[in-house]
Design an enzyme around this catalytic site. Structure first.
Site, PDB file in Angstrom:
ATOM      1  N   ARG A  53       0.848  -1.206   0.000  1.00 34.86           N
ATOM      2  CA  ARG A  53       0.000   0.000   0.000  1.00 34.86           C
ATOM      3  C   ARG A  53       0.877   1.246   0.000  1.00 34.86           C
ATOM      4  NH1 ARG A  53      -4.160   0.508   4.777  1.00 34.86           N
ATOM      5  NH2 ARG A  53      -5.436  -0.871   3.502  1.00 34.86           N
ATOM      6  N   ARG A  90      -4.524   3.603  17.414  1.00 33.19           N
ATOM      7  CA  ARG A  90      -5.277   2.949  16.337  1.00 33.19           C
ATOM      8  C   ARG A  90      -4.973   3.689  15.041  1.00 33.19           C
ATOM      9  NH1 ARG A  90      -7.773  -0.849  14.139  1.00 33.19           N
ATOM     10  NH2 ARG A  90      -9.600  -1.877  15.018  1.00 33.19           N
ATOM     11  N   LYS A  91      -5.569   3.245  13.935  1.00 29.20           N
ATOM     12  CA  LYS A  91      -5.395   3.968  12.671  1.00 29.20           C
ATOM     13  C   LYS A  91      -5.951   5.390  12.783  1.00 29.20           C
ATOM     14  CE  LYS A  91      -8.150   3.047   9.161  1.00 29.20           C
ATOM     15  NZ  LYS A  91      -9.115   2.392   8.192  1.00 29.20           N
ATOM     16  N   GLY A 151     -16.948  -5.755   2.081  1.00 27.71           N
ATOM     17  CA  GLY A 151     -17.004  -7.196   2.308  1.00 27.71           C
ATOM     18  C   GLY A 151     -17.253  -7.621   3.738  1.00 27.71           C
ATOM     19  N   CYS A 208     -14.542  -0.652   4.756  1.00 32.21           N
ATOM     20  CA  CYS A 208     -13.549   0.005   3.892  1.00 32.21           C
ATOM     21  C   CYS A 208     -14.192   0.562   2.633  1.00 32.21           C
ATOM     22  CB  CYS A 208     -12.460  -0.986   3.504  1.00 32.21           C
ATOM     23  SG  CYS A 208     -11.672  -1.769   4.915  1.00 32.21           S
ATOM     24  N   GLY A 209     -15.277  -0.062   2.183  1.00 34.63           N
ATOM     25  CA  GLY A 209     -15.984   0.417   0.979  1.00 34.63           C
ATOM     26  C   GLY A 209     -17.025   1.479   1.302  1.00 34.63           C
TER      27      GLY A 209
HETATM   28 FE1  SRM Z   1      -9.737  -0.658   5.358  1.00 36.73          FE
HETATM   29  C1  SRM Z   1      -8.597  -3.010   7.509  1.00 36.73           C
HETATM   30  C2  SRM Z   1      -8.592  -2.387   2.759  1.00 36.73           C
HETATM   31  C3  SRM Z   1     -10.191   2.060   3.430  1.00 36.73           C
HETATM   32  C4  SRM Z   1     -11.748   0.676   7.783  1.00 36.73           C
HETATM   33  N1  SRM Z   1      -8.695  -2.365   5.178  1.00 36.73           N
HETATM   34  C5  SRM Z   1      -8.291  -3.180   6.193  1.00 36.73           C
HETATM   35  C6  SRM Z   1      -7.356  -4.254   5.684  1.00 36.73           C
HETATM   36  C7  SRM Z   1      -5.951  -3.741   5.851  1.00 36.73           C
HETATM   37  C8  SRM Z   1      -7.527  -5.585   6.429  1.00 36.73           C
HETATM   38  C9  SRM Z   1      -6.492  -6.605   6.049  1.00 36.73           C
HETATM   39  O1  SRM Z   1      -5.401  -6.619   6.623  1.00 36.73           O
HETATM   40  O2  SRM Z   1      -6.776  -7.402   5.152  1.00 36.73           O
HETATM   41  C10 SRM Z   1      -7.810  -4.336   4.202  1.00 36.73           C
HETATM   42  C11 SRM Z   1      -6.760  -4.764   3.203  1.00 36.73           C
HETATM   43  C12 SRM Z   1      -7.399  -5.636   2.141  1.00 36.73           C
HETATM   44  C13 SRM Z   1      -6.610  -5.677   0.881  1.00 36.73           C
HETATM   45  O3  SRM Z   1      -5.867  -6.670   0.637  1.00 36.73           O
HETATM   46  O4  SRM Z   1      -6.762  -4.765   0.072  1.00 36.73           O
HETATM   47  C14 SRM Z   1      -8.381  -2.938   4.008  1.00 36.73           C
HETATM   48  N2  SRM Z   1      -9.332  -0.202   3.475  1.00 36.73           N
HETATM   49  C15 SRM Z   1      -8.964  -1.088   2.517  1.00 36.73           C
HETATM   50  C16 SRM Z   1      -9.024  -0.455   1.130  1.00 36.73           C
HETATM   51  C17 SRM Z   1      -7.967  -1.005   0.183  1.00 36.73           C
HETATM   52  C18 SRM Z   1     -10.437  -0.675   0.538  1.00 36.73           C
HETATM   53  C19 SRM Z   1     -10.517  -0.425  -0.954  1.00 36.73           C
HETATM   54  O5  SRM Z   1     -10.718  -1.415  -1.661  1.00 36.73           O
HETATM   55  O6  SRM Z   1     -10.362   0.704  -1.399  1.00 36.73           O
HETATM   56  C20 SRM Z   1      -8.878   1.028   1.517  1.00 36.73           C
HETATM   57  C21 SRM Z   1      -7.444   1.460   1.591  1.00 36.73           C
HETATM   58  C22 SRM Z   1      -7.316   2.922   1.901  1.00 36.73           C
HETATM   59  C23 SRM Z   1      -5.904   3.411   1.829  1.00 36.73           C
HETATM   60  O7  SRM Z   1      -5.433   3.637   0.704  1.00 36.73           O
HETATM   61  O8  SRM Z   1      -5.275   3.569   2.878  1.00 36.73           O
HETATM   62  C24 SRM Z   1      -9.508   1.008   2.911  1.00 36.73           C
HETATM   63  N3  SRM Z   1     -10.717   1.097   5.588  1.00 36.73           N
HETATM   64  C25 SRM Z   1     -10.874   2.045   4.628  1.00 36.73           C
HETATM   65  C26 SRM Z   1     -11.874   2.989   5.026  1.00 36.73           C
HETATM   66  C27 SRM Z   1     -12.411   4.124   4.162  1.00 36.73           C
HETATM   67  C28 SRM Z   1     -11.787   5.468   4.397  1.00 36.73           C
HETATM   68  O9  SRM Z   1     -10.721   5.586   4.995  1.00 36.73           O
HETATM   69  O10 SRM Z   1     -12.414   6.410   3.929  1.00 36.73           O
HETATM   70  C29 SRM Z   1     -12.323   2.585   6.279  1.00 36.73           C
HETATM   71  C30 SRM Z   1     -13.445   3.234   7.115  1.00 36.73           C
HETATM   72  C31 SRM Z   1     -13.052   4.566   7.628  1.00 36.73           C
HETATM   73  C32 SRM Z   1     -12.272   4.524   8.915  1.00 36.73           C
HETATM   74  O11 SRM Z   1     -11.243   3.879   8.978  1.00 36.73           O
HETATM   75  O12 SRM Z   1     -12.709   5.188   9.846  1.00 36.73           O
HETATM   76  C33 SRM Z   1     -11.584   1.402   6.614  1.00 36.73           C
HETATM   77  N4  SRM Z   1     -10.084  -1.062   7.328  1.00 36.73           N
HETATM   78  C34 SRM Z   1     -11.000  -0.438   8.122  1.00 36.73           C
HETATM   79  C35 SRM Z   1     -11.050  -1.101   9.386  1.00 36.73           C
HETATM   80  C36 SRM Z   1     -11.941  -0.714  10.601  1.00 36.73           C
HETATM   81  C37 SRM Z   1     -11.214   0.307  11.424  1.00 36.73           C
HETATM   82  C38 SRM Z   1     -11.657   0.366  12.844  1.00 36.73           C
HETATM   83  O13 SRM Z   1     -11.450   1.407  13.484  1.00 36.73           O
HETATM   84  O14 SRM Z   1     -12.159  -0.628  13.381  1.00 36.73           O
HETATM   85  C39 SRM Z   1     -10.141  -2.186   9.307  1.00 36.73           C
HETATM   86  C40 SRM Z   1      -9.835  -3.228  10.402  1.00 36.73           C
HETATM   87  C41 SRM Z   1      -8.900  -2.719  11.447  1.00 36.73           C
HETATM   88  O15 SRM Z   1      -8.244  -1.685  11.290  1.00 36.73           O
HETATM   89  O16 SRM Z   1      -8.808  -3.405  12.449  1.00 36.73           O
HETATM   90  C42 SRM Z   1      -9.558  -2.131   8.000  1.00 36.73           C
HETATM   91 FE1  SF4 Z   2     -13.651  -5.985   5.212  1.00 37.13          FE
HETATM   92 FE2  SF4 Z   2     -12.071  -3.959   4.479  1.00 37.13          FE
HETATM   93 FE3  SF4 Z   2     -11.460  -6.463   3.822  1.00 37.13          FE
HETATM   94 FE4  SF4 Z   2     -13.482  -5.213   2.635  1.00 37.13          FE
HETATM   95  S1  SF4 Z   2     -11.304  -4.699   2.502  1.00 37.13           S
HETATM   96  S2  SF4 Z   2     -13.520  -7.262   3.378  1.00 37.13           S
HETATM   97  S3  SF4 Z   2     -14.350  -4.061   4.365  1.00 37.13           S
HETATM   98  S4  SF4 Z   2     -11.534  -5.549   5.889  1.00 37.13           S
END
Ligand code: SRM
Ligand code: SF4
Length: 519
Positions: free
Chosen positions: A69, A183-184, A438, A443-444
């Site tokens: 990333r 946290r993030k 998903g 994240c979506g």
């Molecule tokens: Fe996300 C965790 C993908 C935007 C909330 N997110 C993950 C992980 C890293 C989980 C993992 O290790 O597999 C996913 C990686 C999957 C992969 O192989 O791609 C993942 N998040 C994504 C992306 C790629 C979704 C997409 O297809 O676009 C986005 C990457 C953004 C970037 O470039 O940095 C992405 N994630 C978001 C957003 C949207 C936003 O930021 O506007 C959110 C909700 C907003 C927020 O964070 O407040 C989001 N992701 C999460 C969470 C829940 C966070 C929490 O506080 O609980 C997780 C799980 C965690 O952190 O424990 C997570």
């Molecule tokens: Fe869940 Fe984020 Fe993975 Fe999508 S990319 S399946 S919302 S953790």
């Protein structure tokens, strides 16, 4: 106030324990060794967690093929950078691809750990970075994708976003000051009138506002989504000028969060939980102390007064004679060849610049109007349309089960197939924003969508099946508000019929007729 002892005694969660044992950034100096050893020999916590501090994500779904990333401040990169990324992905053949993310960023797929030292050298040569892009760090900082080219923009955010990233990452070297947040953490800086960044879902958002005739930013804090809770950001009651004060205030908020954020229960560790616990007055007072000078109160209103644009299509720039062209990237997925093609288009028609949007699309700016016809005849437009059908146009999808082990359903391919099917059978008076995610991590961003679909497991005919919970009511742009869950546990194979019903009832869809120009 939170009991400080609670944060430092033995009740810390497992993430806090491993961070205390060894900082995430420490693996930077071990990369050469990891590359030599092979991923199977890397310590488990380093492999599955600490590497994320460098943007390197082990994928349990595809062991040995990592996700990388990046950071793309304000979603801007050069064609040269895109070419370097394409070359990296290309060497992995079928396994190599990239995704435009919902934070205006790129993620590479199929990456082998043994190649990382070489990849990072290539990054350095062109000024790319993946540092601090995962885990308990500040994620990619977003800004209007048309900053500096939007005829109606209020503040050009490009320089500010870059300065913020430089402060947080120590110019890409890695900044231990901010690598152990509870946290993030998400930051957005909006300079336009349409809230292109979804300010309301960021831990800190700067939105343009006039105070006593001067243009600056009102500051919102605490917006976030998690499986446990989703909240829109709330006013800090602060206004800053559009200069280094943005960086200084962000630093102050980050320091307060870092030093006081809750670290016992990881489900209650995002910034809003601290604001709740302290109350806004105390939080603001602590931020002011860290800021080192009085905070000005917020302007009475902000300047977000437009509906949100999606930037797909051709639009005149503020620079006379130039246009930007927004290409629709189906669910954000790019092959190496697509990346080379976009780099070429940017070089040949524009000034070499490429921009990404939070809708997972691509903008090529600085196209002379005299070159538009030629550009519009490029074969690339057959895959990346500038006038896609209404549901495909506004589709957003997270990674889903193909690569993400949290996923409860496959998302991207299914999202696209259903949107195409419905676009073929329905006539819609305007685009309807459908977001797929998903799992409940969101994240979506299903809560910002007209119709949000969140993966879940259901039972159908007595057997387990993939399904979704349906969200509605998300509003973006001015007066943004979060949507809520309206229906639970719809099996995915029933979705075309269920969505047809919702689109007809709420969005004026009619059955498509043969003579419809879209079909
Ligand atoms: Fe996300 C965790 C993908 C935007 C909330 N997110 C993950 C992980 C890293 C989980 C993992 O290790 O597999 C996913 C990686 C999957 C992969 O192989 O791609 C993942 N998040 C994504 C992306 C790629 C979704 C997409 O297809 O676009 C986005 C990457 C953004 C970037 O470039 O940095 C992405 N994630 C978001 C957003 C949207 C936003 O930021 O506007 C959110 C909700 C907003 C927020 O964070 O407040 C989001 N992701 C999460 C969470 C829940 C966070 C929490 O506080 O609980 C997780 C799980 C965690 O952190 O424990 C997570
Ligand atoms: Fe869940 Fe984020 Fe993975 Fe999508 S990319 S399946 S919302 S953790």
């Amino acid at each position: 106030m939170v009991d400080a002892a609670q944060r430092t005694t033995g009740k810390l969660n497992k993430f806090e324990k491993f961070k205390a044992e060894k900082d995430g950034l420490a693996v930077k100096s071990e990369l050469a060794e990891f590359a030599q050893l092979g991923w199977e020999s890397v310590d488990e916590t380093d492999l599955t967690h600490r590497l994320k501090w460098l943007g390197i994500f082990f994928r349990p779904v595809t062991p040995g093929k990592f996700m990388l990333r990046l950071r793309m401040p304000n979603g801007i990169l050069s064609g040269q950078k895109m070419k370097v990324l394409a070359e990296i992905v290309q060497r992995y053949g079928e396994d190599g691809s990239a995704d435009v993310t919902t934070r205006q960023n790129l993620q590479l797929r199929g990456i082998r750990l043994e190649d990382i030292p070489d990849i990072f050298e290539r990054f350095e040569a062109v000024g790319l970075s993946s540092i601090q892009s995962g885990m308990d760090n500040v994620r990619n900082i977003t800004g209007s994708p048309v900053a500096g080219i939007d005829a109606d923009e209020l503040i050009d955010t490009r320089g500010l976003v870059k300065k913020l990233q430089d402060m947080i990452t120590d110019r890409g070297e890695g900044n231990p000051e901010f690598t152990n947040l509870p946290r993030k953490f998400n930051i957005a800086v909006e300079g336009g009138r349409d809230n292109a960044v979804h300010a309301e879902i960021n831990d800190i958002a700067f939105v343009p506002a006039y105070r006593e005739g001067k243009l600056g930013f009102n500051v919102l804090v605490g917006g976030f989504f998690s499986a446990r809770r989703c909240e829109a950001a709330v006013p800090l009651n602060a206004w800053v000028e559009p200069n280094d004060d943005v960086v200084a205030l962000s630093r102050a908020i980050l320091e307060v969060y870092r030093d006081n954020g809750l670290r016992v229960n990881r489900q209650k560790a995002r910034l809003m939980w601290l604001i709740d616990e302290w109350g806004m007055d105390t939080f603001r007072a602590e931020v002011e102390k860290a800021y080192g000078k009085p905070l000005l109160s917020a302007a009475a209103e902000d300047e977000i007064d437009w509906d949100k644009r999606d930037h797909v299509g051709v639009y005149p720039q503020q620079q006379p004679g130039l246009s930007y062209v927004g290409f629709h990237v189906p669910v954000g997925r790019l092959t190496a060849q697509d990346m080379f093609d976009f780099a070429r288009i940017a070089d040949v028609y524009g000034d070499g610049e490429i921009r990404l949007t939070v809708e997972q699309n691509i903008i090529i700016p600085y196209i002379p109007d005299t070159r538009l016809d030629l550009l519009m005849a490029e074969p690339l437009l057959q895959k990346f349309s500038t006038s896609p059908t209404p549901l495909v146009r506004s589709l957003v999808s997270c990674t889903g089960a193909q690569f993400c082990n949290f996923a409860l359903v496959e998302t991207k391919q299914r999202a696209l197939a259903i949107a195409r099917q419905l676009d073929a059978t329905l006539h819609l008076p305007q685009p309807v924003r459908i977001h797929w995610t998903g799992c409940p991590n969101s994240c979506g961003q299903p809560q910002v969508a007209d119709i949000g679909l969140m993966g879940t497991k259901v039972r159908k005919d007595g057997k387990p099946a993939e399904g979704v919970d349906i969200y509605m009511g998300g509003k973006v742009g001015k007066d943004a508000q979060l949507g809520t869950c309206v229906q639970k546990g719809v099996p995915c194979d029933e979705l075309p019929a269920v969505l047809t019903g919702l689109l007809t009832e709420h969005f004026g869809a009619q059955p498509a007729s043969q003579g419809d120009p879209e079909h």
